[in-house]
Design a protein around this motif. Structure first.
Motif, PDB file in Angstrom:
ATOM      1  N   THR A 274       6.540   2.588   5.166  1.00  0.00           N
ATOM      2  CA  THR A 274       4.888   2.598   4.327  1.00  0.00           C
ATOM      3  C   THR A 274       5.747   2.832   3.088  1.00  0.00           C
ATOM      4  OG1 THR A 274       6.089   5.160   4.635  1.00  0.00           O
ATOM      5  CG2 THR A 274       4.459   3.810   5.785  1.00  0.00           C
TER       6      THR A 274
ATOM      7  N   PRO B 121       4.108  -1.523  -2.300  1.00  0.00           N
ATOM      8  CA  PRO B 121       4.482  -2.427  -2.507  1.00  0.00           C
ATOM      9  C   PRO B 121       5.416  -3.024  -3.954  1.00  0.00           C
ATOM     10  CG  PRO B 121       2.511  -2.841  -1.975  1.00  0.00           C
ATOM     11  CD  PRO B 121       3.149  -1.146  -1.784  1.00  0.00           C
ATOM     12  N   TRP B 122       4.879  -2.661  -4.573  1.00  0.00           N
ATOM     13  CA  TRP B 122       4.182  -3.075  -6.327  1.00  0.00           C
ATOM     14  C   TRP B 122       5.638  -1.636  -6.558  1.00  0.00           C
ATOM     15  CZ3 TRP B 122       0.874   0.046  -4.049  1.00  0.00           C
ATOM     16  CH2 TRP B 122       0.173   1.278  -3.816  1.00  0.00           C
ATOM     17  N   ARG B 123       6.371  -1.092  -5.786  1.00  0.00           N
ATOM     18  CA  ARG B 123       7.824  -1.125  -6.706  1.00  0.00           C
ATOM     19  C   ARG B 123       8.877  -1.440  -5.934  1.00  0.00           C
ATOM     20  NH1 ARG B 123       8.887   4.872  -7.725  1.00  0.00           N
ATOM     21  NH2 ARG B 123       6.641   5.844  -8.309  1.00  0.00           N
TER      22      ARG B 123
ATOM     23  N   TYR C  52      11.230  -6.855  -4.279  1.00  0.00           N
ATOM     24  CA  TYR C  52       9.536  -5.798  -3.705  1.00  0.00           C
ATOM     25  C   TYR C  52      10.396  -6.070  -2.498  1.00  0.00           C
ATOM     26  CZ  TYR C  52       8.294  -6.243  -8.306  1.00  0.00           C
ATOM     27  OH  TYR C  52       8.135  -5.752  -9.897  1.00  0.00           O
TER      28      TYR C  52
ATOM     29  N   SER D 134       8.482  -6.905   0.534  1.00  0.00           N
ATOM     30  CA  SER D 134       7.596  -8.095   0.561  1.00  0.00           C
ATOM     31  C   SER D 134       8.681  -8.817   1.255  1.00  0.00           C
ATOM     32  CB  SER D 134       6.538  -8.768  -0.217  1.00  0.00           C
ATOM     33  OG  SER D 134       7.141  -9.357  -1.368  1.00  0.00           O
TER      34      SER D 134
ATOM     35  N   GLU E 235      -0.996   6.306   6.237  1.00  0.00           N
ATOM     36  CA  GLU E 235       0.838   7.533   6.441  1.00  0.00           C
ATOM     37  C   GLU E 235       0.804   7.188   5.002  1.00  0.00           C
ATOM     38  OE1 GLU E 235       2.741   6.700   9.372  1.00  0.00           O
ATOM     39  OE2 GLU E 235       1.303   8.740   9.428  1.00  0.00           O
ATOM     40  N   THR E 236       1.552   6.954   3.758  1.00  0.00           N
ATOM     41  CA  THR E 236       1.553   6.896   2.536  1.00  0.00           C
ATOM     42  C   THR E 236       1.053   8.361   1.690  1.00  0.00           C
ATOM     43  OG1 THR E 236       1.255   4.745   2.000  1.00  0.00           O
ATOM     44  CG2 THR E 236       2.237   5.482   0.768  1.00  0.00           C
TER      45      THR E 236
ATOM     46  N   LEU F  77       3.187  11.319   0.988  1.00  0.00           N
ATOM     47  CA  LEU F  77       3.806  11.933  -0.314  1.00  0.00           C
ATOM     48  C   LEU F  77       4.078  13.005  -0.017  1.00  0.00           C
ATOM     49  CD1 LEU F  77       3.688  10.711  -3.431  1.00  0.00           C
ATOM     50  CD2 LEU F  77       4.405   9.048  -1.263  1.00  0.00           C
TER      51      LEU F  77
ATOM     52  N   GLN G 130      -0.001  13.690  -8.275  1.00  0.00           N
ATOM     53  CA  GLN G 130       0.928  12.638  -7.747  1.00  0.00           C
ATOM     54  C   GLN G 130       0.927  11.507  -6.984  1.00  0.00           C
ATOM     55  OE1 GLN G 130       4.156  15.494  -7.419  1.00  0.00           O
ATOM     56  NE2 GLN G 130       5.353  14.829  -8.641  1.00  0.00           N
TER      57      GLN G 130
ATOM     58  N   LYS H 131       1.058   7.834  -8.474  1.00  0.00           N
ATOM     59  CA  LYS H 131       1.921   7.190  -7.208  1.00  0.00           C
ATOM     60  C   LYS H 131       1.470   5.605  -6.717  1.00  0.00           C
ATOM     61  CE  LYS H 131       5.339  10.247  -8.959  1.00  0.00           C
ATOM     62  NZ  LYS H 131       6.169   9.647 -10.058  1.00  0.00           N
ATOM     63  N   VAL H 132       0.113   6.934  -6.579  1.00  0.00           N
ATOM     64  CA  VAL H 132      -0.191   5.917  -4.887  1.00  0.00           C
ATOM     65  C   VAL H 132      -1.376   4.779  -5.741  1.00  0.00           C
ATOM     66  CG1 VAL H 132      -0.541   5.465  -2.465  1.00  0.00           C
ATOM     67  CG2 VAL H 132       1.265   7.732  -2.585  1.00  0.00           C
TER      68      VAL H 132
ATOM     69  N   PRO I  68      -1.470   2.824  -8.761  1.00  0.00           N
ATOM     70  CA  PRO I  68      -1.292   1.122  -8.352  1.00  0.00           C
ATOM     71  C   PRO I  68      -1.672   0.224  -7.375  1.00  0.00           C
ATOM     72  CG  PRO I  68       0.535   3.035  -8.023  1.00  0.00           C
ATOM     73  CD  PRO I  68      -0.619   3.617  -9.027  1.00  0.00           C
ATOM     74  N   GLN I  69      -2.442   1.372  -6.244  1.00  0.00           N
ATOM     75  CA  GLN I  69      -2.773   0.803  -4.883  1.00  0.00           C
ATOM     76  C   GLN I  69      -4.478  -0.084  -5.588  1.00  0.00           C
ATOM     77  OE1 GLN I  69      -2.257   1.421  -1.499  1.00  0.00           O
ATOM     78  NE2 GLN I  69      -2.413  -0.643  -1.507  1.00  0.00           N
TER      79      GLN I  69
ATOM     80  N   PRO J 110       3.318  -8.756 -10.651  1.00  0.00           N
ATOM     81  CA  PRO J 110       4.912  -9.742 -10.031  1.00  0.00           C
ATOM     82  C   PRO J 110       4.465  -9.459  -8.836  1.00  0.00           C
ATOM     83  CG  PRO J 110       5.974  -8.050 -11.452  1.00  0.00           C
ATOM     84  CD  PRO J 110       4.285  -7.541 -11.349  1.00  0.00           C
ATOM     85  N   TRP J 111       4.432  -7.963  -8.256  1.00  0.00           N
ATOM     86  CA  TRP J 111       4.745  -8.142  -6.650  1.00  0.00           C
ATOM     87  C   TRP J 111       3.451  -8.023  -6.033  1.00  0.00           C
ATOM     88  CZ3 TRP J 111       0.646  -4.699  -4.577  1.00  0.00           C
ATOM     89  CH2 TRP J 111      -0.220  -4.636  -5.223  1.00  0.00           C
TER      90      TRP J 111
ATOM     91  N   ARG K  15       3.626 -12.599  -6.715  1.00  0.00           N
ATOM     92  CA  ARG K  15       5.073 -12.798  -4.957  1.00  0.00           C
ATOM     93  C   ARG K  15       4.567 -12.898  -3.803  1.00  0.00           C
ATOM     94  NH1 ARG K  15      10.451 -10.628  -7.722  1.00  0.00           N
ATOM     95  NH2 ARG K  15       9.564 -10.876  -9.874  1.00  0.00           N
ATOM     96  N   GLY K  16       3.799 -11.381  -3.194  1.00  0.00           N
ATOM     97  CA  GLY K  16       3.306 -11.475  -1.840  1.00  0.00           C
ATOM     98  C   GLY K  16       3.119 -12.513  -1.254  1.00  0.00           C
TER      99      GLY K  16
ATOM    100  N   ARG L  28       4.618 -15.834  -0.725  1.00  0.00           N
ATOM    101  CA  ARG L  28       5.366 -15.519   0.229  1.00  0.00           C
ATOM    102  C   ARG L  28       4.725 -16.201   1.902  1.00  0.00           C
ATOM    103  NH1 ARG L  28       9.132 -13.110   3.534  1.00  0.00           N
ATOM    104  NH2 ARG L  28       7.285 -11.127   4.446  1.00  0.00           N
TER     105      ARG L  28
END
Lengths: 268, 265
Positions: A101, A104-106, A146, A148, B155-156, B160, B169, B173-174, B177-178, B253-254, B257-258, B261
């Motif tokens: 868990t 992915p953005w951190r 990251y 990933s 699960e995330t 938290l 929060q 925090k989740v 951004p998600q 960028p994440w 980039r993902g 990959r």
């Protein structure tokens, strides 16, 4: 007076006044098609500060449910759970779910400080704390990566550091190595042992791997198939520090057979 | 053995593949118009459209400025409305049931009927255009934000909660951004709608803008200028789409980039 009676109830396990985790008479059932499906029945154990306790059992024996209850994510139907002597658990224990868990953005470093952030630690300070542990954990140089871009083992280490940094002196680990290949898992065992000895924290580990439980723990609890009851509370007498070579020793193999028998319902 | 092409070669190939049919159609168009000596009022040749674009560059620039302004402000309003509605619908089950159907119904109103009414109510100024743009753009945005905010892994969220996180929060925090990749997907759709919405809003009545330019050019039989205005509209849409795609790369960028990959594997 009350404390005296608690002692006698807790019976065989190593009882101290300030048990890091205390579980007494815990039962839990889930509602399923208007009938109650009992998952856990009269669970009772405690973990002394700094102890390493494993919970093993077949699938569906309620191991993960037990961990969720200790974490405070769910409440038991009956019985009590205390962490450090109080019933307030959310935010007091560090819980590591089965999947890593990671967000992915951190970056790896910012994932590790999530718990600190939630508790209000300023980011700069949290990052400094995490950087120190990254070095200890063999993750130096991957702070800015990251998730990933990380391997399964590294992701698990980052998740573990996040758990450690969350604070609290109790770590609840839900099959943290279940998804890893055998070789990586064995490396992670040594890594975890090394870190645990350094950190002096209490660990409750849920696993279905008897060998893993024996190698890491001071005490192994064996749960029966659903509804889960403690069928065996076994004190592991292997000397510390532990290492991989022990898994082929005579004593280890004997212990392993004993635990497997208990899991498969053979009365010992 | 198959080997995936490198990124640069991949780009060259896609550009060629995209450009070839367009160039082919343009060439065919030019040949037919010249061969059959078609009246430019009916159908001007591509070269004539290009010439008209060059000759009316100043005029086109002035009207483009207005259309761009309307599209940008309208889109900003839609973004504001879309994000707040998406968030409200996700956070409150009550609002989900009462507001969500209303959002869907709002999309069934034909803009062709509504736009002239907006002109009657708000005049020939910028307001009815902003409303048209905002009305066509907010829907994809609010759906994207609602889906994005709802996409957090249980699960995330549990993790938290175990840390003692507050609802805010977990949201900041989740969930937030998600939802960003979803927001950008919605934005890519909306940004092209925005330009067309602005042009349409002008078409039914305006002082300035590419829509009214098309209207007046058509009325004075300057079909080549109509085509020039269409060309500029397309370029505007593609350009705005490109800007959103670039912002996505910079801000997530994440995410990019993902994706990179996965492409490598």
């Amino acid at each position: 007076m009350a404390r005296e009676s608690t002692r006698t109830v807790q019976g065989d396990s190593a009882v101290t006044d300030a048990a890091a985790v205390g579980v007494v008479g815990l039962s839990k059932a889930y509602a399923l098609h208007s009938t109650a499906l009992p998952v856990l029945q009269d669970i009772r154990f405690d973990a002394a500060p700094g102890a390493f306790v494993s919970v093993v059992g077949p699938s569906g024996s309620g191991k993960s449910t037990l961990l969720g209850i200790i974490a405070g994510l769910e409440e038991p139907d009956s019985g009590s759970v205390t962490v450090g002597g109080t019933a307030r658990r959310l935010g007091a224990v560090a819980y590591m779910p089965q999947a890593d868990t990671l967000l992915p953005w951190r970056t790896a470093l910012d994932n590790a400080i999530l718990g600190l952030e939630v508790r209000g630690t300023p980011r700069r300070e949290a990052r400094a704390q995490a950087r120190e542990l990254f070095a200890v954990a063999g993750l130096s140089g991957f702070e800015a990566a990251y998730p990933s871009a990380l391997s399964g083992g590294m992701r698990q280490r980052v998740a573990f550091l996040r758990t450690v940094l969350t604070g609290g002196s109790v770590l609840l680990l839900d099959e943290p190595f279940g998804a890893l290949d055998a070789l990586t898992r064995s490396e992670m065992h040594e890594w975890l042992l090394g870190l645990w000895e350094r950190l002096s924290v209490t660990v409750v580990l849920v696993t279905h791997d008897v060998e893993e439980a024996l190698l890491l723990s001071d005490r192994v609890l064996v749960l029966s198939p659903r509804p889960g009851r403690v069928v065996l509370s076994y004190e592991v007498r292997l000397p510390r520090p532990r290492h991989r070579a022990m898994t082929v020793s005579e004593a280890f193999v004997r212990d392993k057979a004993l635990l497997l028998d208990a899991i498969h319902g053979v009365v010992s | 053995m198959f080997r995936p092409p490198t990124m640069t070669r991949f780009h060259t190939v896609t550009w060629l593949l995209a450009a070839l049919p367009v160039l082919g159609i343009l060439a065919l168009w030019e040949v037919i118009v010249r061969a059959l000596a078609i009246d430019p009022v009916v159908l001007p040749a591509p070269t004539r459209v290009l010439a008209a674009t060059r000759d009316s560059a100043g005029l086109l620039a002035m009207h483009t400025r207005q259309t761009l302004l309307e599209a940008a402000i309208g889109l900003a309003l839609a973004l504001l409305a879309g994000c707040s509605l998406g968030a409200l619908v996700t956070l409150s089950p009550f609002l989900r049931r009462s507001v969500y159907p209303l959002l869907v119904v709002s999309q069934t109103i034909p803009m062709i009927a509504l736009a002239p009414l907006l002109v009657i109510w708000f005049g020939f100024g910028i307001v009815p255009k902003l409303l048209v743009v905002a009305l066509v753009c907010f829907f994809p945005l609010s759906v994207a934000v609602a889906d994005g905010l709802g996409s957090a892994e249980p699960e995330t969220v549990r993790l938290l909660r175990s840390m003692g996180a507050t609802g805010w929060q977990i949201f900041s925090k989740v969930r937030m951004p998600q939802s960003l990749p979803y927001l950008f997907s919605g934005l890519k759709i909306s940004v092209t709608y925005a330009v067309i919405g602005a042009v349409f809003g002008e078409w039914v009545g305006a002082y300035e803008g590419l829509g009214i330019l098309m209207q007046t050019a058509k009325n004075s039989y300057r079909t080549d200028v109509v085509f020039a205005a269409i060309l500029v509209t397309s370029i505007l849409s593609v350009g705005l789409f490109g800007i959103v795609a670039m912002l996505e790369r910079l801000m997530l960028p994440w995410h990019v980039r993902g994706a990179g990959r996965q492409r490598k594997q």
